[in-house]
Design a protein around this motif. Structure first.
Motif, PDB file in Angstrom:
ATOM      1  N   ARG A   1      46.119  35.923  45.494  1.00  0.00           N
ATOM      2  CA  ARG A   1      44.305  35.900  44.711  1.00  0.00           C
ATOM      3  C   ARG A   1      44.908  36.374  43.279  1.00  0.00           C
ATOM      4  NH1 ARG A   1      40.550  38.424  48.375  1.00  0.00           N
ATOM      5  NH2 ARG A   1      39.922  36.001  49.426  1.00  0.00           N
ATOM      6  N   ALA A   2      44.967  35.364  42.499  1.00  0.00           N
ATOM      7  CA  ALA A   2      45.013  35.800  40.710  1.00  0.00           C
ATOM      8  C   ALA A   2      43.755  35.339  40.745  1.00  0.00           C
ATOM      9  CB  ALA A   2      45.944  34.793  40.022  1.00  0.00           C
ATOM     10  N   VAL A   3      43.082  36.525  40.565  1.00  0.00           N
ATOM     11  CA  VAL A   3      41.512  36.424  40.376  1.00  0.00           C
ATOM     12  C   VAL A   3      41.322  35.125  38.683  1.00  0.00           C
ATOM     13  CG1 VAL A   3      40.593  38.064  41.453  1.00  0.00           C
ATOM     14  CG2 VAL A   3      41.200  38.803  39.422  1.00  0.00           C
ATOM     15  N   CYS A   4      40.216  34.894  38.713  1.00  0.00           N
ATOM     16  CA  CYS A   4      39.522  33.990  37.753  1.00  0.00           C
ATOM     17  C   CYS A   4      39.336  34.473  36.583  1.00  0.00           C
ATOM     18  CB  CYS A   4      39.132  32.589  37.846  1.00  0.00           C
ATOM     19  SG  CYS A   4      36.924  32.882  38.655  1.00  0.00           S
ATOM     20  N   GLY A   5      37.725  35.344  37.168  1.00  0.00           N
ATOM     21  CA  GLY A   5      37.487  36.152  36.241  1.00  0.00           C
ATOM     22  C   GLY A   5      36.144  35.713  35.068  1.00  0.00           C
TER      23      GLY A   5
ATOM     24  N   ALA B   1      31.790  35.310  41.483  1.00  0.00           N
ATOM     25  CA  ALA B   1      32.520  36.525  42.725  1.00  0.00           C
ATOM     26  C   ALA B   1      32.510  37.548  41.615  1.00  0.00           C
ATOM     27  CB  ALA B   1      33.346  35.929  43.581  1.00  0.00           C
ATOM     28  N   CYS B   2      33.103  36.707  40.433  1.00  0.00           N
ATOM     29  CA  CYS B   2      33.981  37.532  39.437  1.00  0.00           C
ATOM     30  C   CYS B   2      32.668  38.522  38.500  1.00  0.00           C
ATOM     31  CB  CYS B   2      34.885  37.022  39.085  1.00  0.00           C
ATOM     32  SG  CYS B   2      36.302  36.557  39.619  1.00  0.00           S
ATOM     33  N   LYS B   3      31.768  37.683  38.508  1.00  0.00           N
ATOM     34  CA  LYS B   3      30.986  38.069  37.185  1.00  0.00           C
ATOM     35  C   LYS B   3      29.985  38.739  38.378  1.00  0.00           C
ATOM     36  CE  LYS B   3      31.284  34.295  34.345  1.00  0.00           C
ATOM     37  NZ  LYS B   3      30.809  32.485  33.841  1.00  0.00           N
ATOM     38  N   ARG B   4      29.432  38.738  39.029  1.00  0.00           N
ATOM     39  CA  ARG B   4      29.167  39.894  40.311  1.00  0.00           C
ATOM     40  C   ARG B   4      29.519  41.052  40.499  1.00  0.00           C
ATOM     41  NH1 ARG B   4      26.728  36.892  45.345  1.00  0.00           N
ATOM     42  NH2 ARG B   4      25.331  38.847  44.859  1.00  0.00           N
ATOM     43  N   GLY B   5      30.998  41.047  39.579  1.00  0.00           N
ATOM     44  CA  GLY B   5      31.377  42.125  39.958  1.00  0.00           C
ATOM     45  C   GLY B   5      31.737  42.693  41.460  1.00  0.00           C
TER      46      GLY B   5
ATOM     47  N   CYS C   1      36.937  36.285  44.834  1.00  0.00           N
ATOM     48  CA  CYS C   1      37.053  35.058  43.685  1.00  0.00           C
ATOM     49  C   CYS C   1      37.362  33.785  44.452  1.00  0.00           C
ATOM     50  CB  CYS C   1      38.075  35.416  42.847  1.00  0.00           C
ATOM     51  SG  CYS C   1      38.815  34.000  41.383  1.00  0.00           S
ATOM     52  N   PHE C   2      36.747  32.263  43.907  1.00  0.00           N
ATOM     53  CA  PHE C   2      36.436  31.433  44.535  1.00  0.00           C
ATOM     54  C   PHE C   2      37.163  30.084  43.392  1.00  0.00           C
ATOM     55  CE2 PHE C   2      31.882  32.862  45.294  1.00  0.00           C
ATOM     56  CZ  PHE C   2      31.813  33.294  46.475  1.00  0.00           C
ATOM     57  N   ASP C   3      38.232  30.868  42.549  1.00  0.00           N
ATOM     58  CA  ASP C   3      38.716  30.037  41.916  1.00  0.00           C
ATOM     59  C   ASP C   3      40.298  30.783  41.413  1.00  0.00           C
ATOM     60  OD1 ASP C   3      39.228  27.584  40.521  1.00  0.00           O
ATOM     61  OD2 ASP C   3      38.391  28.119  38.629  1.00  0.00           O
ATOM     62  N   THR C   4      41.276  31.215  42.913  1.00  0.00           N
ATOM     63  CA  THR C   4      42.064  31.425  41.718  1.00  0.00           C
ATOM     64  C   THR C   4      43.121  31.431  41.532  1.00  0.00           C
ATOM     65  OG1 THR C   4      42.881  31.786  43.832  1.00  0.00           O
ATOM     66  CG2 THR C   4      41.991  33.438  43.771  1.00  0.00           C
TER      67      THR C   4
END
Length: 362
Positions: free
Chosen positions: A90-94, A98-102, A107-110
């Motif tokens: 799970r290398a989060v994309c930021g 999901a990432c932008k909602r905190g 994360c949907f695009d690891t």
């Protein structure tokens, strides 16, 4: 220049794994090459071998790993050569919704490596969970590497890469187990026992381990269960749980099996407004049927836990520190230490319930 290492692959559905030469290419700009020191044998690797994930053969198996960063791409800033890291999927994309909602744990695009590893004939390999760590070295995205205390035994540290983190997080993150809570865990394999250890760490005072295997119930007790129930010896599992909780049921049930019947038991074994956490993985054909009025009248929360809803950068170093302090017995999950040629035997031991984790050491 590319380099050739030994690795374990699966060529076709349910075919025995093979140790072959794997070509590691030069890393892309944000990729790193990690020299693997240890990698746990997880049920997910068996699912890849047997076609339970997808059919993108050949697979480079292994994903629950720790090792040393050997080479970094030109734009890598997250890690440096020589860092001791646990690999994560799970290398989060930021940048995703999901990432932008905190909520980066969804994360949907690891991230994964930008270039493929191959066989010597050029055939591209599909690395298990984007990692492929049953190998002397592997290629991953820099975000898949989490630095932890370099003094930690790699066989212990690597377990946070998947199963143990899934169980710990199911209790601590998804289930929000807190001080004084009562918890039941259905299924006391590696993931379930990690949930028991997590519940204990979070301060739960009643922790009930449930399984049909007496040996697994002993493991559960060793890792923090205050009570155990052999499901093969009771007429009604829900009543058995209620008998240990003044007739109410528990605050949180972690279902680590992934079957309709055990989920139904979990649903009714919780107290009113209690929480069910599903971390056991069902098969696509399974269906659940429950009266809708029971969903309404019991209240509470029904959750699924993906990777223990973890954030590797937050959780891995913390959990390793707790292990080093003697507060989290991660070493108890390491049942045996094996080599690359022992994977098939490890799969058999896992299916027979003989191990919590077999760990490949390189």
């Amino acid at each position: 220049m590319s380099q050739t290492v030994r690795g374990v692959i699966s060529r076709s559905t349910k075919a025995p794994t093979e140790v072959v030469d794997v070509v590691i290419p030069d890393p892309g700009a944000r990729d790193v090459i990690v020299k693997i020191q240890a990698c746990g044998v997880c049920h997910t690797d068996l699912a890849y071998r047997d076609g339970g994930i997808n059919d993108e053969y050949p697979f480079l198996l292994g994903h629950e790993a720790a090792g040393i960063v050997e080479t970094v791409g030109s734009d890598v800033t997250h890690v440096e050569v020589g860092d001791f890291v646990v690999l994560n999927w799970r290398a989060v994309c930021g940048q995703c919704r999901a990432c932008k909602r905190g909520r980066p744990w969804y994360c949907f695009d690891t991230h994964n490596a930008s270039v493929p590893m191959t066989l010597t004939d050029g055939t591209e390999l599909t690395p298990a969970l984007g990692i492929g760590a049953f190998a002397e070295k592997t290629l991953v995205h820099e975000g898949q590497c989490t630095k932890v205390n370099p003094e930690t035994d790699p066989a212990v540290a690597g377990l946070l890469g998947c199963g143990v983190m899934a169980g710990l997080g199911a209790a601590m993150n998804t289930g929000n187990v807190g001080r004084g809570d009562s918890v039941a865990v259905i299924g006391c394999g590696g993931v379930g026992d990690a949930a028991i250890a997590g519940a204990r760490l979070a301060g739960a005072t009643t922790i009930i381990g449930i399984d049909r295997d007496p040996a697994k119930l002993e493991w559960a007790t060793d890792l923090g269960a205050t009570h155990t129930i052999n499901a093969a010896e009771v007429d009604d599992l829900v009543t058995a749980v209620q008998d240990l909780t003044d007739g109410f049921g528990v605050d949180v049930v972690v279902e680590a099996v992934g079957r309709p019947q055990t989920y139904t038991d979990a649903f009714y074994a919780r107290d009113l407004a209690g929480t069910v956490v599903l971390v056991g993985v069902p098969t696509p054909d399974m269906k659940l049927e429950l009266p809708l009025i029971d969903f309404f009248s019991r209240g509470g929360a029904l959750k699924s836990s993906w990777y223990g809803d973890c954030l590797p950068e937050r959780d891995f170093p913390m959990l390793i520190d707790l292990y080093e302090q003697g507060r989290l017995p991660l070493d108890k999950f390491v049942t045996e230490r094996i080599g690359l040629t022992d994977i098939e035997d490890a799969f058999a031991a896992m299916e027979q319930g003989k191990v919590l984790r077999s760990v490949v050491e390189l």
